[in-house]
Design a protein around this motif. Structure first.
Motif, PDB file in Angstrom:
ATOM      1  N   LEU A   1       0.830  -1.206   0.000  1.00 55.53           N
ATOM      2  CA  LEU A   1       0.000   0.000   0.000  1.00 55.53           C
ATOM      3  C   LEU A   1       0.866   1.257   0.000  1.00 55.53           C
ATOM      4  O   LEU A   1       0.520   2.258  -0.643  1.00 55.53           O
ATOM      5  N   ASP A   2       1.984   1.205   0.680  1.00 56.31           N
ATOM      6  CA  ASP A   2       2.901   2.345   0.671  1.00 56.31           C
ATOM      7  C   ASP A   2       3.359   2.649  -0.752  1.00 56.31           C
ATOM      8  O   ASP A   2       3.473   3.822  -1.138  1.00 56.31           O
TER       9      ASP A   2
ATOM     10  N   GLY B   1      -4.014   5.172  11.123  1.00 52.13           N
ATOM     11  CA  GLY B   1      -3.797   3.779  11.500  1.00 52.13           C
ATOM     12  C   GLY B   1      -3.400   3.647  12.956  1.00 52.13           C
ATOM     13  O   GLY B   1      -3.881   2.751  13.662  1.00 52.13           O
ATOM     14  N   ARG B   2      -2.551   4.553  13.428  1.00 50.95           N
ATOM     15  CA  ARG B   2      -2.142   4.519  14.837  1.00 50.95           C
ATOM     16  C   ARG B   2      -3.330   4.820  15.753  1.00 50.95           C
ATOM     17  O   ARG B   2      -3.480   4.205  16.812  1.00 50.95           O
ATOM     18  N   SER B   3      -4.145   5.789  15.357  1.00 59.06           N
ATOM     19  CA  SER B   3      -5.316   6.128  16.174  1.00 59.06           C
ATOM     20  C   SER B   3      -6.273   4.947  16.269  1.00 59.06           C
ATOM     21  O   SER B   3      -6.819   4.655  17.342  1.00 59.06           O
TER      22      SER B   3
ATOM     23  N   VAL C   1       4.665  -1.994  14.952  1.00 62.15           N
ATOM     24  CA  VAL C   1       5.211  -1.521  13.671  1.00 62.15           C
ATOM     25  C   VAL C   1       5.746  -0.109  13.871  1.00 62.15           C
ATOM     26  O   VAL C   1       5.010   0.798  14.285  1.00 62.15           O
ATOM     27  N   ARG C   2       7.006   0.100  13.581  1.00 62.02           N
ATOM     28  CA  ARG C   2       7.682   1.354  13.923  1.00 62.02           C
ATOM     29  C   ARG C   2       7.000   2.577  13.317  1.00 62.02           C
ATOM     30  O   ARG C   2       6.753   3.566  14.019  1.00 62.02           O
ATOM     31  N   LYS C   3       6.715   2.543  12.047  1.00 60.57           N
ATOM     32  CA  LYS C   3       6.092   3.701  11.401  1.00 60.57           C
ATOM     33  C   LYS C   3       4.588   3.747  11.613  1.00 60.57           C
ATOM     34  O   LYS C   3       3.953   4.760  11.335  1.00 60.57           O
ATOM     35  N   GLY C   4       4.018   2.663  12.091  1.00 60.78           N
ATOM     36  CA  GLY C   4       2.570   2.563  12.165  1.00 60.78           C
ATOM     37  C   GLY C   4       2.022   2.046  10.849  1.00 60.78           C
ATOM     38  O   GLY C   4       2.588   2.294   9.779  1.00 60.78           O
ATOM     39  N   LEU C   5       0.952   1.292  10.900  1.00 60.07           N
ATOM     40  CA  LEU C   5       0.345   0.756   9.689  1.00 60.07           C
ATOM     41  C   LEU C   5      -0.509   1.808   8.990  1.00 60.07           C
ATOM     42  O   LEU C   5      -1.090   2.683   9.638  1.00 60.07           O
ATOM     43  N   HIS C   6      -0.611   1.684   7.673  1.00 61.28           N
ATOM     44  CA  HIS C   6      -1.571   2.498   6.938  1.00 61.28           C
ATOM     45  C   HIS C   6      -2.982   2.190   7.447  1.00 61.28           C
ATOM     46  O   HIS C   6      -3.276   1.054   7.845  1.00 61.28           O
ATOM     47  N   GLN C   7      -3.850   3.185   7.419  1.00 63.06           N
ATOM     48  CA  GLN C   7      -5.181   3.024   7.988  1.00 63.06           C
ATOM     49  C   GLN C   7      -5.953   1.834   7.420  1.00 63.06           C
ATOM     50  O   GLN C   7      -6.558   1.074   8.191  1.00 63.06           O
ATOM     51  N   PRO C   8      -5.979   1.590   6.097  1.00 64.16           N
ATOM     52  CA  PRO C   8      -6.727   0.428   5.604  1.00 64.16           C
ATOM     53  C   PRO C   8      -6.179  -0.898   6.121  1.00 64.16           C
ATOM     54  O   PRO C   8      -6.953  -1.826   6.401  1.00 64.16           O
ATOM     55  N   VAL C   9      -4.859  -0.998   6.243  1.00 62.59           N
ATOM     56  CA  VAL C   9      -4.253  -2.230   6.749  1.00 62.59           C
ATOM     57  C   VAL C   9      -4.594  -2.396   8.227  1.00 62.59           C
ATOM     58  O   VAL C   9      -4.963  -3.488   8.683  1.00 62.59           O
ATOM     59  N   ALA C  10      -4.473  -1.313   8.985  1.00 60.34           N
ATOM     60  CA  ALA C  10      -4.850  -1.363  10.394  1.00 60.34           C
ATOM     61  C   ALA C  10      -6.320  -1.744  10.544  1.00 60.34           C
ATOM     62  O   ALA C  10      -6.684  -2.532  11.429  1.00 60.34           O
ATOM     63  N   LEU C  11      -7.171  -1.203   9.679  1.00 57.76           N
ATOM     64  CA  LEU C  11      -8.595  -1.533   9.735  1.00 57.76           C
ATOM     65  C   LEU C  11      -8.819  -3.017   9.514  1.00 57.76           C
ATOM     66  O   LEU C  11      -9.611  -3.654  10.223  1.00 57.76           O
ATOM     67  N   GLY C  12      -8.122  -3.603   8.553  1.00 59.30           N
ATOM     68  CA  GLY C  12      -8.272  -5.031   8.299  1.00 59.30           C
ATOM     69  C   GLY C  12      -7.834  -5.876   9.478  1.00 59.30           C
ATOM     70  O   GLY C  12      -8.510  -6.844   9.851  1.00 59.30           O
ATOM     71  N   VAL C  13      -6.722  -5.498  10.090  1.00 57.08           N
ATOM     72  CA  VAL C  13      -6.220  -6.235  11.260  1.00 57.08           C
ATOM     73  C   VAL C  13      -7.207  -6.128  12.417  1.00 57.08           C
ATOM     74  O   VAL C  13      -7.540  -7.119  13.078  1.00 57.08           O
ATOM     75  N   VAL C  14      -7.714  -4.930  12.643  1.00 60.58           N
ATOM     76  CA  VAL C  14      -8.667  -4.708  13.730  1.00 60.58           C
ATOM     77  C   VAL C  14      -9.986  -5.422  13.448  1.00 60.58           C
ATOM     78  O   VAL C  14     -10.595  -6.011  14.352  1.00 60.58           O
ATOM     79  N   ALA C  15     -10.439  -5.371  12.199  1.00 58.41           N
ATOM     80  CA  ALA C  15     -11.690  -6.038  11.840  1.00 58.41           C
ATOM     81  C   ALA C  15     -11.602  -7.536  12.089  1.00 58.41           C
ATOM     82  O   ALA C  15     -12.557  -8.156  12.577  1.00 58.41           O
ATOM     83  N   GLU C  16     -10.448  -8.136  11.770  1.00 61.39           N
ATOM     84  CA  GLU C  16     -10.268  -9.567  12.031  1.00 61.39           C
ATOM     85  C   GLU C  16     -10.322  -9.854  13.529  1.00 61.39           C
ATOM     86  O   GLU C  16     -10.947 -10.818  13.972  1.00 61.39           O
TER      87      GLU C  16
END
Length: 219
Positions: free
Chosen positions: A75-76, A92-94, A114-129
């Motif tokens: 995604l980056d 993503g961090r929020s 993750v040092r830089k923090g995940l992109h929001q869509p990726v974070a959303l997928g992880v959280v949704a799971e």
């Protein structure tokens, strides 16, 4: 319908989305969006470009949260604007901070490391799971956010009637469903083959917006 799906789709979920306009503030200031009809065109364009990409990556991360690092790198590579990359990782961090309390788990913990923090869509997928949602549901949430966030910002930026704005979102329901379905299907393949639909004007506008000294929204 799962309560978790409703919670994640709710704009009141404390993930920082209220601070971002999805590029709408720049479009309003530069006179590209000025009324309900031009807002509709903006939302449709955003939904089928960056909205599709975000939904596909959310679905992919939900389907395989253990591969979040590689998915995030893909995604980056699809986010040429430094300002948009920064805004996405901040959101993503929020989202992670809220999820760490609401749905703690091993993948959510890994996302926070993750040092830089995940992109929001990726974070959303992880959280949704972690919340028990399916990849298709994750894609639907992401596609909905692609239009609901800027639409909400339009009420503040343009003083539009909130009833009419929500009517516009409802009228886009079939489009949101189509994008979510296409994103879910794309997420079944390797991360390298996920959509790369571009929205150059959003990229240029993001860089323009980031240079302003005074602005209402972070992006």
């Amino acid at each position: 319908m799962k309560a978790q799906l409703l919670i994640l789709a709710d704009g009141r979920f404390p993930s920082g989305g209220h601070a971002h306009s999805g590029g709408l503030e720049a479009a309003v200031v530069r006179k590209r969006v000025s009324d309900l009809d031009s807002l509709r065109r903006f939302l449709i364009g955003r939904l089928y470009t960056s909205g599709l990409v975000g939904a596909a990556f959310a679905a992919a991360a939900c389907a395989d949260p253990g591969s979040m690092d590689g998915i995030d790198e893909e995604l980056d590579a699809r986010t040429p604007s430094p300002a948009l990359r920064l805004a996405s990782r901040r959101q993503g961090r929020s989202l992670w901070r809220a999820a760490a309390v609401v749905w703690p788990g091993p993948h959510v913990t890994k996302a926070g490391a993750v040092r830089k923090g995940l992109h929001q869509p990726v974070a959303l997928g992880v959280v949704a799971e972690a919340a028990g949602c399916t990849p298709g549901e994750s894609a639907a949430i992401s596609a909905y956010h692609a239009v609901s966030g800027p639409a909400s910002a339009a009420v503040r930026l343009l003083g539009l009637d909130p009833y009419q704005v929500h009517g516009l979102i409802a009228a886009l329901g079939d489009d949101i469903d189509r994008v979510a379905q296409a994103a879910t299907e794309a997420a079944r393949g390797p991360a390298a083959d996920l959509p790369a639909a571009s929205s150059p004007l959003l990229d240029v506008s993001a860089e323009d917006h980031a240079a302003w000294e005074v602005r209402l929204f972070a992006s």
